[in-house]
Design a protein around this motif. Structure first.
Motif, PDB file in Angstrom:
ATOM      1  N   UNK A  83     -37.273  20.516  57.466  1.00  0.00           N
ATOM      2  CA  UNK A  83     -36.196  21.490  57.304  1.00  0.00           C
ATOM      3  C   UNK A  83     -35.134  21.042  56.314  1.00  0.00           C
ATOM      4  N   UNK A  84     -35.276  19.833  55.778  1.00  0.00           N
ATOM      5  CA  UNK A  84     -34.196  19.178  55.053  1.00  0.00           C
ATOM      6  C   UNK A  84     -34.569  18.967  53.593  1.00  0.00           C
ATOM      7  N   UNK A  85     -33.561  19.039  52.733  1.00  0.00           N
ATOM      8  CA  UNK A  85     -33.698  18.591  51.350  1.00  0.00           C
ATOM      9  C   UNK A  85     -32.435  17.843  50.963  1.00  0.00           C
ATOM     10  N   UNK A  86     -32.568  16.891  50.057  1.00  0.00           N
ATOM     11  CA  UNK A  86     -31.412  16.190  49.509  1.00  0.00           C
ATOM     12  C   UNK A  86     -31.275  16.579  48.046  1.00  0.00           C
ATOM     13  N   UNK A  87     -30.047  16.454  47.535  1.00  0.00           N
ATOM     14  CA  UNK A  87     -29.752  16.976  46.201  1.00  0.00           C
ATOM     15  C   UNK A  87     -28.568  16.224  45.609  1.00  0.00           C
ATOM     16  N   UNK A  88     -28.334  16.387  44.293  1.00  0.00           N
ATOM     17  CA  UNK A  88     -27.193  15.725  43.654  1.00  0.00           C
ATOM     18  C   UNK A  88     -25.877  16.440  43.953  1.00  0.00           C
ATOM     19  N   UNK A 221     -30.739  32.090  61.288  1.00  0.00           N
ATOM     20  CA  UNK A 221     -30.173  32.668  60.068  1.00  0.00           C
ATOM     21  C   UNK A 221     -28.980  31.882  59.541  1.00  0.00           C
ATOM     22  N   UNK A 222     -28.946  30.574  59.810  1.00  0.00           N
ATOM     23  CA  UNK A 222     -27.856  29.734  59.305  1.00  0.00           C
ATOM     24  C   UNK A 222     -28.416  28.574  58.496  1.00  0.00           C
ATOM     25  N   UNK A 223     -27.911  28.439  57.282  1.00  0.00           N
ATOM     26  CA  UNK A 223     -28.179  27.282  56.434  1.00  0.00           C
ATOM     27  C   UNK A 223     -26.943  26.397  56.470  1.00  0.00           C
ATOM     28  N   UNK A 224     -27.128  25.094  56.678  1.00  0.00           N
ATOM     29  CA  UNK A 224     -26.000  24.158  56.752  1.00  0.00           C
ATOM     30  C   UNK A 224     -26.058  23.228  55.541  1.00  0.00           C
ATOM     31  N   UNK A 225     -24.931  23.083  54.871  1.00  0.00           N
ATOM     32  CA  UNK A 225     -24.843  22.153  53.743  1.00  0.00           C
ATOM     33  C   UNK A 225     -23.862  21.034  54.081  1.00  0.00           C
ATOM     34  N   UNK A 226     -24.131  19.864  53.529  1.00  0.00           N
ATOM     35  CA  UNK A 226     -23.245  18.725  53.748  1.00  0.00           C
ATOM     36  C   UNK A 226     -23.410  17.752  52.590  1.00  0.00           C
ATOM     37  N   UNK A 227     -22.724  16.617  52.670  1.00  0.00           N
ATOM     38  CA  UNK A 227     -22.805  15.607  51.628  1.00  0.00           C
ATOM     39  C   UNK A 227     -21.952  14.414  51.991  1.00  0.00           C
ATOM     40  N   UNK A 228     -21.930  13.435  51.112  1.00  0.00           N
ATOM     41  CA  UNK A 228     -21.210  12.185  51.375  1.00  0.00           C
ATOM     42  C   UNK A 228     -19.958  12.036  50.519  1.00  0.00           C
ATOM     43  N   UNK A 270     -33.350   8.327  42.619  1.00  0.00           N
ATOM     44  CA  UNK A 270     -33.968   7.475  43.630  1.00  0.00           C
ATOM     45  C   UNK A 270     -32.990   6.482  44.272  1.00  0.00           C
ATOM     46  N   UNK A 271     -32.106   5.808  43.511  1.00  0.00           N
ATOM     47  CA  UNK A 271     -31.153   4.916  44.177  1.00  0.00           C
ATOM     48  C   UNK A 271     -30.224   5.659  45.141  1.00  0.00           C
ATOM     49  N   UNK A 272     -29.850   6.895  44.788  1.00  0.00           N
ATOM     50  CA  UNK A 272     -28.989   7.669  45.686  1.00  0.00           C
ATOM     51  C   UNK A 272     -29.746   8.111  46.936  1.00  0.00           C
ATOM     52  N   UNK A 273     -31.041   8.309  46.816  1.00  0.00           N
ATOM     53  CA  UNK A 273     -31.827   8.607  48.011  1.00  0.00           C
ATOM     54  C   UNK A 273     -31.815   7.418  48.972  1.00  0.00           C
ATOM     55  N   UNK A 274     -31.860   6.208  48.422  1.00  0.00           N
ATOM     56  CA  UNK A 274     -31.785   5.022  49.266  1.00  0.00           C
ATOM     57  C   UNK A 274     -30.439   4.973  49.993  1.00  0.00           C
ATOM     58  N   UNK A 275     -29.358   5.276  49.282  1.00  0.00           N
ATOM     59  CA  UNK A 275     -28.031   5.324  49.903  1.00  0.00           C
ATOM     60  C   UNK A 275     -28.001   6.396  50.985  1.00  0.00           C
ATOM     61  N   UNK A 276     -28.565   7.578  50.689  1.00  0.00           N
ATOM     62  CA  UNK A 276     -28.586   8.661  51.667  1.00  0.00           C
ATOM     63  C   UNK A 276     -29.333   8.252  52.934  1.00  0.00           C
ATOM     64  N   UNK A 277     -30.461   7.581  52.767  1.00  0.00           N
ATOM     65  CA  UNK A 277     -31.240   7.154  53.936  1.00  0.00           C
ATOM     66  C   UNK A 277     -30.423   6.203  54.810  1.00  0.00           C
ATOM     67  N   UNK A 278     -29.718   5.289  54.174  1.00  0.00           N
ATOM     68  CA  UNK A 278     -28.885   4.350  54.930  1.00  0.00           C
ATOM     69  C   UNK A 278     -27.687   5.050  55.576  1.00  0.00           C
ATOM     70  N   UNK A 279     -26.992   5.879  54.788  1.00  0.00           N
ATOM     71  CA  UNK A 279     -25.747   6.475  55.269  1.00  0.00           C
ATOM     72  C   UNK A 279     -25.983   7.497  56.376  1.00  0.00           C
ATOM     73  N   UNK A 280     -26.980   8.377  56.211  1.00  0.00           N
ATOM     74  CA  UNK A 280     -27.210   9.415  57.210  1.00  0.00           C
ATOM     75  C   UNK A 280     -27.825   8.860  58.493  1.00  0.00           C
ATOM     76  N   UNK A 281     -28.332   7.622  58.454  1.00  0.00           N
ATOM     77  CA  UNK A 281     -28.776   6.972  59.696  1.00  0.00           C
ATOM     78  C   UNK A 281     -27.592   6.539  60.550  1.00  0.00           C
ATOM     79  N   UNK A 282     -26.393   6.492  59.961  1.00  0.00           N
ATOM     80  CA  UNK A 282     -25.136   6.210  60.665  1.00  0.00           C
ATOM     81  C   UNK A 282     -25.157   4.891  61.430  1.00  0.00           C
TER      82      UNK A 282
END
Length: 419
Positions: A83-88, A221-228, A270-282
């Motif tokens: 259900x998820x995608x990551x983006x710039x 019927x709800x799309x949720x957006x977020x970011x860091x 790709x480096x930001x995906x690594x950051x996202x994986x670490x950060x969203x794991x909280x």
């Protein structure tokens, strides 16, 4: 089609930097940046992945998508990685949604200054609905149905309802009752809800600010957006994420979104995906860092709110994020004698006379004649990383000289404005 005009908050930020470079002393309250240094663990994560240079999947690798899914699941939204995608950045997510979802856009007035220009770039009409008296970020439920009827009578096709929870520019969060009312209308009127929750983790006191997101009430019927950018102060790293609903229609929506993404940004770096994986794991160290950030945002936003109210403005008390949105209507007669008649002249007067940069309300869709503006209080934490770390770790940040001096200047300037 673009108007050829730069986003007003970015234009103001560039003007402030130019004036500072020329020697002017300016208190910058006009740019929505979390002026804090990144946590060392985030920097280490980025460094460790700097050699990763392959494109990878458009939606993102499995690791970061699973981490984002876990993030939402811990917030009462059971979510699968599919259900998820990551983006710039969430800004790119919102633009792609505008391009692939048919129909016109409904936004609260005032609201973040990018929603409406993005809609126009996508060829959509914008239907603005005033916010309720008690909060921002959402259209007033009492006015929404009439606005929809009027828009349809004019030949428009309102289909997308944007909610900003918590809100930029008012620094408030809509109550669960207001969200429930809006969700009931969205279901009756066949609207897709886009819930912009980039400030979700910056509620100042979660114990006293109840939360209810539209995806809990309208999961289909709800799309949720977020970011860091806001929660972890990574604006310049550009890391955003989106959660799509489950269902046949919504899988098609995700497919259209990814098709647009494949042409717009290909994949999150790709480096930001690594950051996202670490950060969203909280991990625990980031949860502690985030809690300290929210406390600091709350302390400084409340202090600025108090100074503006003391000067004669009316203003909703901030409960999340790092904004206040004062209304100087009670001082209209006094300000008229100084040539201040609307939000544009108020912004210019504050900058030219007192060196206080704010973002005028009309740039956020508000009535041009109103005397309202947005002040971004997270710009007050210091000009150096050392000062910012000191603010973040202090039990009494308002007593730190580099913060208290700025607050004193703000208070003095607005007292002079009101005198």
């Amino acid at each position: 089609m673009s108007s050829g005009v730069m986003s007003p908050n970015l234009a103001l930020n560039e003007e402030v930097e130019t004036r500072r470079a020329a020697g002017e002393s300016i208190v910058h309250l006009g740019f929505g940046e979390s002026r804090l240094p990144p946590a060392p663990e985030l920097v280490a994560s980025l460094k460790s992945s700097a050699a990763r240079n392959a494109y990878g999947p458009v939606a993102g690798r499995a690791g970061p998508r699973s981490a984002v899914a876990g993030y939402f699941t811990r917030r009462r939204l059971p979510t699968g990685a599919e259900q998820v995608a990551v983006a710039p950045g969430s800004k790119a997510v919102l633009m792609a949604l505008q391009l692939v979802v048919p129909g016109d856009l409904i936004i609260p007035i005032p609201s973040w200054n990018t929603y409406a220009p993005q809609a126009k770039l996508a060829g959509k009409q914008v239907i603005g609905v005033p916010i309720p008296a008690e909060c921002g970020g959402v259209p007033d439920p009492a006015l929404l149905r009439d606005a929809l009827r009027t828009a349809r009578s004019a030949g428009h096709d309102p289909k997308i309802l944007v909610l900003t929870l918590p809100d930029n520019p008012t620094g408030t969060c809509a109550s669960p009752d207001v969200v429930r009312s809006l969700c009931a209308i969205a279901e009756d009127e066949d609207l897709l809800v886009v819930s912009d929750e980039i400030y979700r983790d910056l509620v100042h006191d979660p114990a006293t600010t109840p939360w209810c997101g539209p995806a809990e009430l309208l999961p289909e019927r709800t799309v949720v957006t977020t970011g860091l950018s806001k929660s972890l102060a990574l604006g310049g790293w550009r890391i955003g994420a989106v959660r799509f609903p489950v269902g046949e229609f919504d899988s098609r929506l995700r497919a259209r979104f990814l098709a647009a993404a494949s042409e717009m940004w290909s994949t999150l770096a790709a480096p930001m995906q690594q950051v996202a994986e670490y950060a969203f794991a909280e991990p625990a160290e980031l949860r502690c860092h985030l809690a300290s950030s929210a406390r600091l945002h709350g302390a400084v936003a409340r202090a600025v709110h108090g100074l503006l109210v003391e000067a004669g403005a009316t203003c909703r008390p901030p409960t999340a994020g790092f904004y206040v949105y004062p209304d100087f209507e009670p001082l209209r007669e006094r300000l008229f004698s100084r040539g201040v008649t609307d939000s544009a002249s108020l912004q210019r007067y504050l900058l030219d006379e007192y060196g206080i940069a704010v973002l005028a309300g009309h740039l956020l869709g508000d009535a041009p004649g109103a005397l309202r503006f947005k002040a971004a209080t997270a710009m007050l934490y210091g000009d150096t990383p050392d000062q910012q770390w000191e603010a973040l770790s202090s039990a009494e940040p308002l007593r730190l000289p580099h913060i208290s001096d700025l607050l004193d200047r703000i208070g003095y300037s607005f007292r002079k404005l009101a005198s």
